[in-house]
Write a protein that holds these residues in place. Sequence first.
Motif, PDB file in Angstrom:
ATOM      1  N   ILE A   1       0.654  -0.992   0.173  1.00 17.25           N
ATOM      2  CA  ILE A   1       0.030  -0.053   0.000  1.00 17.25           C
ATOM      3  C   ILE A   1       0.969   1.376  -0.093  1.00 17.25           C
ATOM      4  CG2 ILE A   1      -1.700   1.305   1.341  1.00 17.25           C
ATOM      5  CD1 ILE A   1      -2.883  -1.231   1.989  1.00 17.25           C
ATOM      6  N   PRO A   2       2.157   1.407   0.962  1.00 17.31           N
ATOM      7  CA  PRO A   2       2.651   2.832   0.709  1.00 17.31           C
ATOM      8  C   PRO A   2       3.270   2.693  -0.571  1.00 17.31           C
ATOM      9  CG  PRO A   2       3.472   1.063   2.449  1.00 17.31           C
ATOM     10  CD  PRO A   2       2.100   0.621   2.189  1.00 17.31           C
ATOM     11  N   ILE A   3       3.914   1.848  -1.121  1.00 25.24           N
ATOM     12  CA  ILE A   3       4.381   1.778  -2.195  1.00 25.24           C
ATOM     13  C   ILE A   3       3.617   2.215  -3.635  1.00 25.24           C
ATOM     14  CG2 ILE A   3       5.490   0.300  -4.326  1.00 25.24           C
ATOM     15  CD1 ILE A   3       6.794  -1.150  -2.042  1.00 25.24           C
ATOM     16  N   GLY A   4       2.203   1.767  -3.550  1.00 23.92           N
ATOM     17  CA  GLY A   4       1.301   2.187  -4.477  1.00 23.92           C
ATOM     18  C   GLY A   4       0.729   3.433  -4.065  1.00 23.92           C
ATOM     19  N   LEU A   5       0.811   4.047  -3.130  1.00 26.13           N
ATOM     20  CA  LEU A   5       0.485   5.371  -2.800  1.00 26.13           C
ATOM     21  C   LEU A   5       1.452   6.256  -3.476  1.00 26.13           C
ATOM     22  CD1 LEU A   5      -0.902   5.483   1.021  1.00 26.13           C
ATOM     23  CD2 LEU A   5      -2.110   5.717  -1.210  1.00 26.13           C
ATOM     24  N   VAL A   6       3.069   5.956  -3.267  1.00 32.93           N
ATOM     25  CA  VAL A   6       4.031   6.762  -3.669  1.00 32.93           C
ATOM     26  C   VAL A   6       3.703   6.928  -5.252  1.00 32.93           C
ATOM     27  CG1 VAL A   6       6.358   7.009  -4.193  1.00 32.93           C
ATOM     28  CG2 VAL A   6       5.792   6.317  -1.947  1.00 32.93           C
TER      29      VAL A   6
ATOM     30  N   SER B   1       3.078  10.017  -7.645  1.00 32.30           N
ATOM     31  CA  SER B   1       4.107  10.562  -8.427  1.00 32.30           C
ATOM     32  C   SER B   1       3.117  10.682  -9.793  1.00 32.30           C
ATOM     33  CB  SER B   1       5.081   9.232  -8.660  1.00 32.30           C
ATOM     34  OG  SER B   1       5.930   9.255  -7.427  1.00 32.30           O
ATOM     35  N   PHE B   2       2.225   9.858 -10.239  1.00 31.61           N
ATOM     36  CA  PHE B   2       1.629   9.905 -11.401  1.00 31.61           C
ATOM     37  C   PHE B   2       0.687  11.242 -11.385  1.00 31.61           C
ATOM     38  CE2 PHE B   2       2.987   5.956 -12.545  1.00 31.61           C
ATOM     39  CZ  PHE B   2       3.079   5.784 -14.035  1.00 31.61           C
ATOM     40  N   LEU B   3       0.259  11.619 -10.034  1.00 29.64           N
ATOM     41  CA  LEU B   3      -0.736  12.796  -9.823  1.00 29.64           C
ATOM     42  C   LEU B   3       0.274  13.987 -10.180  1.00 29.64           C
ATOM     43  CD1 LEU B   3      -2.765  12.391  -6.811  1.00 29.64           C
ATOM     44  CD2 LEU B   3      -3.655  12.727  -9.327  1.00 29.64           C
TER      45      LEU B   3
END
Length: 257
Positions: free
Chosen positions: A181-186, A190-192
């Motif tokens: 989850i934290p990796i996915g949130l980064v 980043s894409f935002l």
Amino acid sequence: MSLSTIRINPGDTSSLDHFPKLVVGGPENEFVQPAPLRVRLLCELIGTCLFIFFGAGCAAKGHDLLTVSLAHALVTVWLVYVFGPVSGGHFNAGATIAFAVNGKMKIVEIIGYLVSQAIGALIGGALLLALYGSDNTLGTPALSPGVTVWRGFLIEFICTTILSFVIFFTTSYNTQKEAAIPIGLVVFSSFLLGADRDGSALNPWRWLGPAVFSHTYKSEAWIYTVGPIGGFLLGYVLFRIYKAIWNWNADNQFHRM
């Protein structure tokens, strides 16, 4: 001496066996041995393919920033959650190279991971071509009007530096499933930040797969390889510095004074 026993960093005396091991041989499953290399390579191939298919596939539909960012974040989370306990869930040349520099991958593993990821990226690009046709860029990252090459490079480099640090940080304390989850949130953050600026690859394969099958080659495309690989390496260096600061007193002979 075979390739399967050669370290990328001979000076590292830590265990080579750093890959997570599933509980095997129990009544709850029929896996009778830890995942062999061939299985880990298959996971990297499938994971990279699916990351390209879902991430670039959503980007190919349009330029909705939130949708594209969420798509890449979600696919990252469930891929790391599913395949992370088996292969480590790299799916990224930058991640594999950073782990290689960490000294805990054998040369045969490094080569196998990179080749498997490349094949997965190309299969993902081929699937997108079948889905969208040849008149689509297939979600290939590209600079938006007004965005210079160096600004695009900085987006890739800075975002992957942060991503790399978070990956090393979270996996040093947690399992891959807990770190998903934290990796996915980064990835989401980043894409935002960059998806509407430089297309946000954060991964050389994320550019390569769609680019090959859409014939989208531009002179600035180097940023999608150099940026992520350089960022992952810097993130690893920053993590090692962080660890050194953490462990400073343990090695300081004056720490009791």
